[in-house]
Design a protein around this motif. Structure first.
Motif, PDB file in Angstrom:
ATOM      1  N   GLU A 182       0.840  -1.198   0.000  1.00  0.00           N
ATOM      2  CA  GLU A 182       0.000   0.000   0.000  1.00  0.00           C
ATOM      3  C   GLU A 182       0.872   1.243   0.000  1.00  0.00           C
ATOM      4  O   GLU A 182       1.866   1.311   0.718  1.00  0.00           O
ATOM      5  CB  GLU A 182      -0.899   0.039   1.236  1.00  0.00           C
ATOM      6  N   THR A 183       0.485   2.234  -0.797  1.00  0.00           N
ATOM      7  CA  THR A 183       1.197   3.506  -0.811  1.00  0.00           C
ATOM      8  C   THR A 183       0.761   4.351   0.385  1.00  0.00           C
ATOM      9  O   THR A 183      -0.280   4.081   1.014  1.00  0.00           O
ATOM     10  CB  THR A 183       0.903   4.290  -2.095  1.00  0.00           C
ATOM     11  N   LEU A 184       1.527   5.376   0.674  1.00  0.00           N
ATOM     12  CA  LEU A 184       1.154   6.273   1.766  1.00  0.00           C
ATOM     13  C   LEU A 184      -0.191   6.933   1.469  1.00  0.00           C
ATOM     14  O   LEU A 184      -1.030   7.066   2.368  1.00  0.00           O
ATOM     15  CB  LEU A 184       2.231   7.334   1.999  1.00  0.00           C
ATOM     16  N   ALA A 185      -0.420   7.307   0.221  1.00  0.00           N
ATOM     17  CA  ALA A 185      -1.713   7.915  -0.145  1.00  0.00           C
ATOM     18  C   ALA A 185      -2.867   6.957   0.154  1.00  0.00           C
ATOM     19  O   ALA A 185      -3.927   7.390   0.634  1.00  0.00           O
ATOM     20  CB  ALA A 185      -1.714   8.314  -1.618  1.00  0.00           C
ATOM     21  N   MET A 186      -2.676   5.680  -0.103  1.00  0.00           N
ATOM     22  CA  MET A 186      -3.719   4.689   0.183  1.00  0.00           C
ATOM     23  C   MET A 186      -3.952   4.567   1.689  1.00  0.00           C
ATOM     24  O   MET A 186      -5.108   4.504   2.144  1.00  0.00           O
ATOM     25  CB  MET A 186      -3.329   3.338  -0.408  1.00  0.00           C
ATOM     26  N   VAL A 187      -2.868   4.539   2.458  1.00  0.00           N
ATOM     27  CA  VAL A 187      -2.980   4.444   3.917  1.00  0.00           C
ATOM     28  C   VAL A 187      -3.699   5.677   4.460  1.00  0.00           C
ATOM     29  O   VAL A 187      -4.604   5.562   5.297  1.00  0.00           O
ATOM     30  CB  VAL A 187      -1.591   4.279   4.568  1.00  0.00           C
ATOM     31  N   GLU A 188      -3.306   6.831   3.965  1.00  0.00           N
ATOM     32  CA  GLU A 188      -3.932   8.076   4.436  1.00  0.00           C
ATOM     33  C   GLU A 188      -5.423   8.108   4.100  1.00  0.00           C
ATOM     34  O   GLU A 188      -6.244   8.514   4.935  1.00  0.00           O
ATOM     35  CB  GLU A 188      -3.214   9.276   3.835  1.00  0.00           C
ATOM     36  N   GLN A 189      -5.784   7.661   2.897  1.00  0.00           N
ATOM     37  CA  GLN A 189      -7.194   7.626   2.508  1.00  0.00           C
ATOM     38  C   GLN A 189      -7.985   6.686   3.416  1.00  0.00           C
ATOM     39  O   GLN A 189      -9.089   7.017   3.845  1.00  0.00           O
ATOM     40  CB  GLN A 189      -7.345   7.208   1.036  1.00  0.00           C
ATOM     41  N   ARG A 190      -7.412   5.535   3.726  1.00  0.00           N
ATOM     42  CA  ARG A 190      -8.067   4.594   4.652  1.00  0.00           C
ATOM     43  C   ARG A 190      -8.274   5.247   6.011  1.00  0.00           C
ATOM     44  O   ARG A 190      -9.324   5.065   6.642  1.00  0.00           O
ATOM     45  CB  ARG A 190      -7.232   3.327   4.808  1.00  0.00           C
ATOM     46  N   CYS A 191      -7.266   5.982   6.476  1.00  0.00           N
ATOM     47  CA  CYS A 191      -7.372   6.647   7.781  1.00  0.00           C
ATOM     48  C   CYS A 191      -8.484   7.691   7.779  1.00  0.00           C
ATOM     49  O   CYS A 191      -9.289   7.760   8.724  1.00  0.00           O
ATOM     50  CB  CYS A 191      -6.046   7.309   8.157  1.00  0.00           C
ATOM     51  N   VAL A 192      -8.531   8.499   6.738  1.00  0.00           N
ATOM     52  CA  VAL A 192      -9.564   9.538   6.647  1.00  0.00           C
ATOM     53  C   VAL A 192     -10.956   8.899   6.619  1.00  0.00           C
ATOM     54  O   VAL A 192     -11.863   9.315   7.344  1.00  0.00           O
ATOM     55  CB  VAL A 192      -9.331  10.431   5.410  1.00  0.00           C
ATOM     56  N   GLU A 193     -11.120   7.873   5.794  1.00  0.00           N
ATOM     57  CA  GLU A 193     -12.428   7.213   5.665  1.00  0.00           C
ATOM     58  C   GLU A 193     -12.839   6.520   6.957  1.00  0.00           C
ATOM     59  O   GLU A 193     -13.986   6.656   7.406  1.00  0.00           O
ATOM     60  CB  GLU A 193     -12.403   6.217   4.505  1.00  0.00           C
ATOM     61  N   HIS A 194     -11.913   5.776   7.558  1.00  0.00           N
ATOM     62  CA  HIS A 194     -12.263   5.083   8.798  1.00  0.00           C
ATOM     63  C   HIS A 194     -12.523   6.095   9.916  1.00  0.00           C
ATOM     64  O   HIS A 194     -13.467   5.929  10.693  1.00  0.00           O
ATOM     65  CB  HIS A 194     -11.174   4.100   9.210  1.00  0.00           C
ATOM     66  N   GLY A 195     -11.691   7.118   9.985  1.00  0.00           N
ATOM     67  CA  GLY A 195     -11.908   8.152  10.987  1.00  0.00           C
ATOM     68  C   GLY A 195     -13.299   8.738  10.876  1.00  0.00           C
ATOM     69  O   GLY A 195     -14.017   8.869  11.874  1.00  0.00           O
ATOM     70  N   HIS A 196     -13.697   9.079   9.667  1.00  0.00           N
ATOM     71  CA  HIS A 196     -15.040   9.642   9.456  1.00  0.00           C
ATOM     72  C   HIS A 196     -16.120   8.676   9.931  1.00  0.00           C
ATOM     73  O   HIS A 196     -17.098   9.087  10.559  1.00  0.00           O
ATOM     74  CB  HIS A 196     -15.237   9.996   7.981  1.00  0.00           C
ATOM     75  N   SER A 197     -15.911   7.380   9.674  1.00  0.00           N
ATOM     76  CA  SER A 197     -16.924   6.385  10.053  1.00  0.00           C
ATOM     77  C   SER A 197     -17.065   6.232  11.565  1.00  0.00           C
ATOM     78  O   SER A 197     -18.099   5.752  12.043  1.00  0.00           O
ATOM     79  CB  SER A 197     -16.613   5.022   9.417  1.00  0.00           C
ATOM     80  N   ILE A 198     -16.054   6.643  12.329  1.00  0.00           N
ATOM     81  CA  ILE A 198     -16.130   6.540  13.795  1.00  0.00           C
ATOM     82  C   ILE A 198     -16.158   7.922  14.458  1.00  0.00           C
ATOM     83  O   ILE A 198     -15.911   8.050  15.653  1.00  0.00           O
ATOM     84  CB  ILE A 198     -14.996   5.664  14.375  1.00  0.00           C
ATOM     85  N   GLY A 199     -16.455   8.941  13.669  1.00  0.00           N
ATOM     86  CA  GLY A 199     -16.639  10.277  14.229  1.00  0.00           C
ATOM     87  C   GLY A 199     -15.363  11.054  14.488  1.00  0.00           C
ATOM     88  O   GLY A 199     -15.320  11.905  15.392  1.00  0.00           O
ATOM     89  N   LEU A 200     -14.322  10.791  13.700  1.00  0.00           N
ATOM     90  CA  LEU A 200     -13.068  11.520  13.841  1.00  0.00           C
ATOM     91  C   LEU A 200     -12.748  12.222  12.528  1.00  0.00           C
ATOM     92  O   LEU A 200     -12.909  11.652  11.455  1.00  0.00           O
ATOM     93  CB  LEU A 200     -11.914  10.573  14.181  1.00  0.00           C
ATOM     94  N   SER A 201     -12.284  13.438  12.626  1.00  0.00           N
ATOM     95  CA  SER A 201     -11.795  14.168  11.467  1.00  0.00           C
ATOM     96  C   SER A 201     -10.283  13.996  11.423  1.00  0.00           C
ATOM     97  O   SER A 201      -9.584  14.419  12.347  1.00  0.00           O
ATOM     98  CB  SER A 201     -12.170  15.648  11.577  1.00  0.00           C
TER      99      SER A 201
END
Length: 149
Positions: free
Chosen positions: A26-45
């Motif tokens: 996984e590239t860093l961009a992919m990891v970062e996108q996963r973090c943003v998406e998962h964060g949003h799903s659990i109420g984190l920006s």
């Protein structure tokens, strides 16, 4: 919604191409996108930053105080060398979860020591990019406990 900083250190910009047998594909961009998406799903920006420079990482940690509710930090090799980053984590008085893609305790002896772990809320290592998701979940639970108490 809590603001969280995901901060990545040296060489993590090369994810996906640097030693994929150790760090994954996984590239860093992919990891970062996963973090943003998962964060949003659990109420984190989630905001993500990366630097190969220790001073820039220090500046990012200092700047997190009063802006973010917590930090997820993969300091790369600085984990094993930087007392300055450890001191910054102590100084900002924010929960910091230390993350490593590989299991640093199963690698070379010099990687077994983490200066950051003395100051961090906890450490997650050896689960690849999934470790960031685990760190977000852990930070969310910690923030919920703090708000309940």
């Amino acid at each position: 919604m809590h603001n969280i900083l995901v901060l990545n250190g040296p060489n993590l910009n090369l994810l996906g191409t640097r030693q994929p047998e150790v760090y994954g594909r996984e590239t860093l961009a992919m990891v970062e996108q996963r973090c943003v998406e998962h964060g949003h799903s659990i109420g984190l920006s989630v905001r993500c930053e990366q630097s190969n420079h220790e001073g820039a990482l220090l500046d990012a940690l200092h700047g997190a105080r009063g802006v973010y509710a917590g930090v997820i930090l993969n300091a790369g090799a600085y984990t094993h060398t930087s007392i300055a980053l450890m001191d910054a984590i102590f100084s900002i008085e924010l929960p910091v979860v230390e993350v490593h893609l590989s299991n640093i305790h199963a690698r070379e002896d010099f990687r077994h020591r983490s200066y950051l772990s003395r100051a961090a809320l906890g450490q997650i290592c050896g689960f690849g990019a999934q470790g960031y998701i685990m760190a977000l979940d852990a930070l969310r639970a910690h923030l919920d406990e703090d708000n309940a108490g």
